[in-house]
Scaffold this motif. Sequence first.
Motif, mmCIF file in Angstrom:
data_model
loop_
_atom_site.group_PDB
_atom_site.id
_atom_site.type_symbol
_atom_site.label_atom_id
_atom_site.label_comp_id
_atom_site.label_asym_id
_atom_site.label_seq_id
_atom_site.Cartn_x
_atom_site.Cartn_y
_atom_site.Cartn_z
ATOM 1 N N ALA A 290 -10.357 -32.356 0.504
ATOM 2 C CA ALA A 290 -9.659 -31.068 0.610
ATOM 3 C C ALA A 290 -9.525 -30.421 -0.762
ATOM 4 N N LEU A 291 -9.150 -31.232 -1.764
ATOM 5 C CA LEU A 291 -8.969 -30.689 -3.112
ATOM 6 C C LEU A 291 -10.284 -30.267 -3.742
ATOM 7 N N THR A 292 -11.303 -31.139 -3.686
ATOM 8 C CA THR A 292 -12.553 -30.877 -4.413
ATOM 9 C C THR A 292 -13.465 -29.895 -3.698
ATOM 10 N N ASN A 293 -13.406 -29.841 -2.373
ATOM 11 C CA ASN A 293 -14.323 -28.980 -1.629
ATOM 12 C C ASN A 293 -13.786 -27.586 -1.368
ATOM 13 N N VAL A 294 -12.446 -27.440 -1.267
ATOM 14 C CA VAL A 294 -11.896 -26.143 -0.854
ATOM 15 C C VAL A 294 -10.749 -25.673 -1.744
ATOM 16 N N VAL A 295 -9.695 -26.481 -1.864
ATOM 17 C CA VAL A 295 -8.446 -26.004 -2.447
ATOM 18 C C VAL A 295 -8.635 -25.512 -3.876
ATOM 19 N N LEU A 296 -9.135 -26.372 -4.764
ATOM 20 C CA LEU A 296 -9.307 -25.960 -6.158
ATOM 21 C C LEU A 296 -10.486 -25.012 -6.370
ATOM 22 N N PRO A 297 -11.655 -25.223 -5.708
ATOM 23 C CA PRO A 297 -12.729 -24.232 -5.870
ATOM 24 C C PRO A 297 -12.324 -22.818 -5.468
ATOM 25 N N SER A 298 -11.395 -22.677 -4.503
ATOM 26 C CA SER A 298 -10.986 -21.342 -4.070
ATOM 27 C C SER A 298 -10.189 -20.606 -5.141
ATOM 28 N N VAL A 299 -9.662 -21.325 -6.145
ATOM 29 C CA VAL A 299 -8.896 -20.671 -7.208
ATOM 30 C C VAL A 299 -9.549 -20.875 -8.580
ATOM 31 N N GLN A 300 -10.809 -21.319 -8.597
ATOM 32 C CA GLN A 300 -11.451 -21.600 -9.884
ATOM 33 C C GLN A 300 -11.558 -20.349 -10.754
ATOM 34 N N SER A 301 -11.907 -19.227 -10.138
ATOM 35 C CA SER A 301 -12.028 -17.997 -10.922
ATOM 36 C C SER A 301 -10.680 -17.585 -11.495
ATOM 37 N N TYR A 302 -9.601 -17.762 -10.728
ATOM 38 C CA TYR A 302 -8.266 -17.399 -11.211
ATOM 39 C C TYR A 302 -7.833 -18.294 -12.372
ATOM 40 N N SER A 303 -8.229 -19.564 -12.335
ATOM 41 C CA SER A 303 -7.811 -20.494 -13.386
ATOM 42 C C SER A 303 -8.617 -20.331 -14.667
ATOM 43 N N CYS A 304 -9.838 -19.778 -14.572
ATOM 44 C CA CYS A 304 -10.736 -19.754 -15.737
ATOM 45 C C CYS A 304 -10.999 -18.369 -16.311
ATOM 46 N N LEU A 305 -11.085 -17.344 -15.463
ATOM 47 C CA LEU A 305 -11.462 -16.011 -15.956
ATOM 48 C C LEU A 305 -10.517 -15.428 -17.004
ATOM 49 N N PRO A 306 -9.191 -15.722 -16.961
ATOM 50 C CA PRO A 306 -8.344 -15.204 -18.042
ATOM 51 C C PRO A 306 -8.792 -15.666 -19.434
ATOM 52 N N TYR A 307 -9.482 -16.805 -19.501
ATOM 53 C CA TYR A 307 -9.969 -17.311 -20.784
ATOM 54 C C TYR A 307 -11.356 -16.772 -21.129
ATOM 55 N N GLY A 308 -11.936 -15.969 -20.231
ATOM 56 C CA GLY A 308 -13.225 -15.367 -20.499
ATOM 57 C C GLY A 308 -14.289 -15.816 -19.522
ATOM 58 N N SER A 309 -15.306 -14.986 -19.354
ATOM 59 C CA SER A 309 -16.393 -15.287 -18.428
ATOM 60 C C SER A 309 -17.177 -16.516 -18.871
ATOM 61 N N ASN A 310 -17.345 -16.689 -20.193
ATOM 62 C CA ASN A 310 -18.069 -17.866 -20.682
ATOM 63 C C ASN A 310 -17.345 -19.150 -20.292
ATOM 64 N N THR A 311 -16.018 -19.131 -20.376
ATOM 65 C CA THR A 311 -15.225 -20.303 -19.981
ATOM 66 C C THR A 311 -15.395 -20.593 -18.502
ATOM 67 N N SER A 362 -2.253 -16.764 -13.632
ATOM 68 C CA SER A 362 -3.252 -15.743 -13.962
ATOM 69 C C SER A 362 -2.668 -14.356 -13.673
ATOM 70 N N PRO A 363 -2.935 -13.369 -14.508
ATOM 71 C CA PRO A 363 -3.913 -13.339 -15.604
ATOM 72 C C PRO A 363 -3.353 -13.719 -16.977
ATOM 73 N N CYS A 364 -2.175 -14.312 -17.037
ATOM 74 C CA CYS A 364 -1.568 -14.627 -18.333
ATOM 75 C C CYS A 364 -1.138 -16.098 -18.411
ATOM 76 N N PRO A 365 -2.087 -17.036 -18.302
ATOM 77 C CA PRO A 365 -1.717 -18.446 -18.428
ATOM 78 C C PRO A 365 -1.459 -18.811 -19.884
ATOM 79 N N PRO A 366 -0.913 -19.995 -20.169
ATOM 80 C CA PRO A 366 -0.694 -20.415 -21.558
ATOM 81 C C PRO A 366 -2.006 -20.502 -22.335
ATOM 82 N N LEU A 367 -1.923 -20.265 -23.634
ATOM 83 C CA LEU A 367 -3.059 -20.393 -24.570
ATOM 84 C C LEU A 367 -4.192 -19.430 -24.237
ATOM 85 N N VAL A 368 -3.869 -18.302 -23.606
ATOM 86 C CA VAL A 368 -4.916 -17.393 -23.165
ATOM 87 C C VAL A 368 -5.624 -16.715 -24.335
#
Length: 446
Positions: A290-311, A362-368
């Motif tokens: 559940a975590l690896t196939n759906v739950v976390l992948p569904s929010v991957q863009s929200y967790s990473c995009l604030p740090y940039g597209s390269n991240t 997101s869009p303002c997580p720590p260390l952004v």
Amino acid sequence: MSLLTHLLACLFGMGSWVSINGLWVELPLVVPHIPEGWYLPSYLSVLIQMANVGPLFVTLMHRFRPGALNEAAVIYAIIGLGTAASFLLAFFWKETVVVAGAPRSVALLILTFFLATVDCTSSVTFLPFMMRLKARYLTTYFIGEGLSGLLPALVALIQGVGVVHCINSTGSFNHTLNSSDSSVTFDLRAEYQPANFSAEVFFFFLSAMMLVCLVAFLLLNYHPSVARERPSYTNGGKEKSEKDRKWAEQKPMMDPYRPASQKRRSSFGTGLYSWTQVLYIFVILAWANALTNVVLPSVQSYSCLPYGSNTYHLSATMAAVANPLACFIAMFFPVRSLLLMGALTATGSGVGAYIMGMAALSPCPPLVHGTSGSVVIVLAWVLFILTLSYVKVIIGLILRDEGHGALVWCGAVVQLGSLLGAVTMFPVVSVYGLFSSGDPCNTKCQ
């Protein structure tokens, strides 16, 4: 060990989820050309869960009509369907039909449902088929299953999918995104770079991968070198009769380190595990999937995009690498400890909670504003996938020792976990919109 059999098992495993994984990574090129737009991922999530009718049918047949379903014939059918559907996508993914007064991508949605049915059903057919080979080849199969996500991601990376350039509103300023560059201001907008080759070529690639899977399956069934790697192969060089072979597929595969006189603790498989332990194993399996196939992948863009597209792209690629890496580690360190399994699940879940927290902020997580934030989130994704992928492989090895029926239930629980994850996350992300995406070009955080 037969290197040929390892290669074929890997290629066979790659066909398990390559089609749907490939479709997901191709979305940035597909979405601008269809009327559904960015609602398409939500539709895909629903279609994938509807496709669980395939594994449900297979599981019920194994439960109430054991032996009535020809496993090899089902695998041939679903691989053939996956090959044809991927090939037809290249021609019809842009085609629309007017439904209820509005254009709809009917062909794309129907073919996606077929692909999802193929991939979901592979969970309850491919794994049990691996009972026909010695236990060591199951880990190689899991490596191939991990590569079914990595290979499309690498091809999409070569294709240039999702590469963002930041330009100002007048178009006179062009700047390649760098999340640590303080010169990026609020007047920039994101623009996707044109792909190096078309979506049609990518769908032909997916069709070719399914064809490779079909060839690998044929050789696993008929190549003489593979026959020597079957548990039913005798020293005299002759296989057992068809009746004996079918019985060997159904009987539990005994652990050579297990005392022959050990008392059965339950009626599950060999009886090594009590029903409480069996429930514990299946709960962890459902939770990890559940975590690896759906739950976390569904929010991957929200967790990473604030740090940039390269991240974001680096985290997606490294997470895809972590899956087969975990399987490779399990090949040399197949520790079947229930205590270790629980500890690794707790570790992976804790890291997943951190990732979910970053997505919620997101869009303002720590260390952004710093490089350290990008490093931490990428490492978090790698550790999350690495630990839980290892857990899933170890559970697969444990259930393989418990027999053919245990692997059928393994595939069913995998799909059940994914279904529960989707039912949980779909309303949270797509209906109520509780997550806010970061702008890859404009940082509005102080």
